[in-house]
Scaffold this motif. Structure first.
Motif, short mmCIF file in Angstrom:
data_model
loop_
_atom_site.label_atom_id
_atom_site.label_comp_id
_atom_site.label_asym_id
_atom_site.label_seq_id
_atom_site.Cartn_x
_atom_site.Cartn_y
_atom_site.Cartn_z
N ALA A 24 0.83 -1.21 0.00
CA ALA A 24 0.00 0.00 0.00
C ALA A 24 0.86 1.26 0.00
CB ALA A 24 -0.93 0.01 1.21
N ARG A 25 2.00 1.22 0.66
CA ARG A 25 2.85 2.42 0.73
C ARG A 25 4.11 2.28 -0.11
NH1 ARG A 25 3.81 3.42 6.94
NH2 ARG A 25 4.61 5.43 6.22
N PHE A 26 4.25 1.15 -0.76
CA PHE A 26 5.47 0.87 -1.52
C PHE A 26 5.53 1.71 -2.79
CE2 PHE A 26 7.69 -1.40 -4.90
CZ PHE A 26 8.84 -1.86 -4.29
N SER A 27 6.66 2.34 -3.00
CA SER A 27 6.89 3.03 -4.27
C SER A 27 8.24 2.60 -4.81
CB SER A 27 6.87 4.55 -4.06
OG SER A 27 7.22 5.21 -5.27
N ALA A 65 3.50 -6.74 -11.10
CA ALA A 65 3.89 -7.04 -9.72
C ALA A 65 2.94 -6.46 -8.68
CB ALA A 65 5.31 -6.51 -9.47
N GLY A 66 1.90 -5.77 -9.15
CA GLY A 66 0.97 -5.18 -8.19
C GLY A 66 1.50 -3.91 -7.55
N VAL A 67 2.47 -3.29 -8.19
CA VAL A 67 3.03 -2.04 -7.69
C VAL A 67 2.31 -0.88 -8.34
CG1 VAL A 67 5.11 -0.58 -7.71
CG2 VAL A 67 5.29 -3.03 -7.16
N THR A 68 1.86 0.07 -7.55
CA THR A 68 1.02 1.15 -8.09
C THR A 68 1.66 2.54 -7.96
OG1 THR A 68 -0.11 1.42 -5.97
CG2 THR A 68 -1.09 -0.11 -7.56
N ARG A 69 2.88 2.59 -7.41
CA ARG A 69 3.51 3.89 -7.21
C ARG A 69 4.96 3.85 -7.66
NH1 ARG A 69 0.83 6.17 -2.19
NH2 ARG A 69 -1.17 5.09 -2.25
N ASP A 109 17.68 -9.16 -14.81
CA ASP A 109 16.33 -9.02 -15.37
C ASP A 109 15.47 -8.16 -14.43
OD1 ASP A 109 14.00 -10.02 -17.12
OD2 ASP A 109 13.37 -10.56 -15.08
N GLY A 110 14.81 -7.17 -15.01
CA GLY A 110 14.07 -6.21 -14.20
C GLY A 110 12.98 -6.85 -13.35
N ARG A 111 12.25 -7.78 -13.94
CA ARG A 111 11.14 -8.39 -13.17
C ARG A 111 11.66 -9.20 -11.98
NH1 ARG A 111 5.64 -9.05 -16.44
NH2 ARG A 111 5.99 -7.34 -17.88
N GLU A 112 12.79 -9.85 -12.22
CA GLU A 112 13.42 -10.60 -11.13
C GLU A 112 13.87 -9.65 -10.02
OE1 GLU A 112 16.61 -13.32 -12.46
OE2 GLU A 112 17.75 -12.47 -10.80
N VAL A 113 14.43 -8.52 -10.42
CA VAL A 113 14.88 -7.54 -9.42
C VAL A 113 13.68 -7.01 -8.64
CG1 VAL A 113 15.93 -5.27 -9.06
CG2 VAL A 113 16.94 -6.87 -10.71
N LEU A 114 12.61 -6.66 -9.35
CA LEU A 114 11.45 -6.11 -8.64
C LEU A 114 10.86 -7.12 -7.67
CD1 LEU A 114 9.50 -3.87 -8.05
CD2 LEU A 114 8.17 -4.49 -10.08
N VAL A 128 10.55 -6.40 -3.71
CA VAL A 128 9.29 -6.49 -2.98
C VAL A 128 9.41 -7.48 -1.82
CG1 VAL A 128 6.93 -7.38 -3.18
CG2 VAL A 128 7.80 -5.74 -4.88
N ASP A 129 10.05 -8.59 -2.07
CA ASP A 129 10.25 -9.58 -1.01
C ASP A 129 11.09 -8.99 0.13
OD1 ASP A 129 10.40 -12.32 0.15
OD2 ASP A 129 12.54 -12.06 -0.33
N ARG A 130 12.17 -8.33 -0.23
CA ARG A 130 13.02 -7.73 0.80
C ARG A 130 12.29 -6.63 1.57
NH1 ARG A 130 18.51 -8.71 0.45
NH2 ARG A 130 18.88 -10.57 -0.78
#
Lengths: 281, 281
Positions: free
Chosen positions: B10-13, B34-38, B264-269, B273-275
């Motif tokens: 919810a607060r992740f950017s 990835a469900g990231v909105t910000r 790879d960008g998706r792997e990094v994201l 997110v996990d971290r």
């Protein structure tokens, strides 16, 4: 212009790492030729040459040893590692005493593996100093806690500011534990002028080292210190502040710079002396 | 665990420099997947893509722009250079407004050529903010003064501590000028907990960025920031402090790390997110 007499080098001390390409005999010869009478030494080259032999060489060359670098690195948590670090520091004290160096510089060490809190790490520094100070005092060696730039806080020195160094030093008698004022590490900190006054009032300035700040920093950020006058540090302003705080001791030039190490040592020393006269005195 | 809803984001950017290998369309696609909105954006890739076009892409992808990096670099002394820097900062404000970004981050800039005193340089920062703040406010953009680690004090940012950033910000209305709390730059400073309280009481926390501190630092010390959890920063402790100070805004992950950029960008994201869930929430 306190402290200038004759060649202007009355308080000048050459830290040997500034011209690390010089083995100890070359250091002794080069200093004699340049009229330099004081040096700061490092443990590794002294041990390699032999401590007593190095002491004799310095004595026979008319050189005073102003400081020995360095003890410290005693932030380990694990008891055996901690005990080993203290043993090594007692050996460093013995070496300083053998060299006639009045001061042993302490770089505290970094965080323990996995540690994420600087406060207990600094407490371990204070604990180690408490164990070491009486041993050093009995041998005529004063400990000098050196704050390093915050870019070293995690892996090299958890003591990052003059204030933190004083907070530790002031737990002990001033003749046993002082601090190092090094322009390279402290120049950025707006609290340093007040810290120098505090250090002076307590008689805590055990060592004053000068190097300039230049960028870009090299990989590992260890060997990118600037020749005096090449960077942005107001070196004379620092010297005037420690003088005004009552400091009358040596002004040690300690520059870790790969460019200086690649040049002829005598040429480097001549340049350092010239820069010292122009930018520090 | 304030602010966790659903996927914990919810607060992740995501600051785009964390995955700089992604052009803007890939950023939009990758975040959506990835469900990231910000996202936090940077001026250069936005300008390259076209400001209006980037704004439309973000809007069409359901992404909010939490901040634009960066304005600042207005410590020049020479009038023409100073005027040019202010012009460029007004353009940055316009870009932020076009993107719907509520916040423009300011990295102040370093010392002028030959300058050896940080105090007047910081005053020039304050003067520039005074010129810029009304312009930004009129366009719905809040300025956020970012203190950078002291290792950048000479050549990149004369504002090195949260206290210095607040000293400048507090000259202006809180809705016009705030500060950035970035864990990478501030983690070493014992005064930060008190500074966060002060910033919170004044409603000054405009942006909260997270990265970890790892060593050795690379040459130039720009691209060596650590993936969350890889270093020594108590990231969760920081987040809890800004929360306790009343901050309810975004938590922006901004990691400059050449290793992450090579993957790879998706792997990094996914890893970020996990971290984030494990080390920040």
């Amino acid at each position: 212009m306190t402290g200038i007499t004759g060649n202007g080098l009355a308080r000048f001390s050459l830290n040997q790492e500034t011209i690390r390409q010089w083995p100890l005999p070359a250091l002794a010869d080069g200093c004699a030729a340049a009229g330099v009478t004081r040096v700061g030494l490092w443990r590794a080259p002294v041990q390699e040459y032999g401590v007593e032999r190095a002491a004799a060489l310095m004595r026979d060359s008319g050189l005073s040893v102003t400081s020995l670098c360095r003890g410290g690195f005693f932030t380990a948590v694990e008891p055996a590692a901690r005990a080993a670090a203290l043993d090594d520091n007692r050996a460093a004290v013995d070496e300083a005493a053998a060299l006639g160096a009045p001061t042993l510089l302490l770089v505290s060490g970094g965080l323990a593996d996995g540690e994420r809190d600087l406060v207990p790490a600094r407490q371990r520094v204070a604990d180690a100093v408490a164990e070491l100070a009486p041993y050093a005092a009995a041998r005529g060696v004063r400990l000098a806690i050196e704050p390093l730039h915050p870019m070293y806080a995690s892996d090299r020195c958890v003591v990052s500011t003059l204030g933190q160094a004083l907070d530790i030093a002031e737990r002990f008698p001033a003749e046993q534990v002082g601090v190092v004022v090094d322009t390279y590490h402290l120049w950025w900190d707006e609290r340093v002028p007040a810290g120098i006054v505090r250090a002076g009032e307590g008689g805590r300035i055990a060592c004053f080292q000068v190097a300039d700040w230049v960028t870009p920093l090299p990989e590992g950020v260890l060997v990118g210190r600037g020749q005096l006058g090449d960077g942005c540090v107001d070196l004379r302003g620092f010297r005037e502040q420690v003088d005004a705080a009552g400091y009358r001791g040596d002004i040690e030039v300690e520059i870790f710079n790969a460019g200086l190490w690649a040049r002829d040592g005598r040429e480097v020393l001549a340049e350092v002396v010239d820069r010292y006269r122009r930018h520090v005195l």
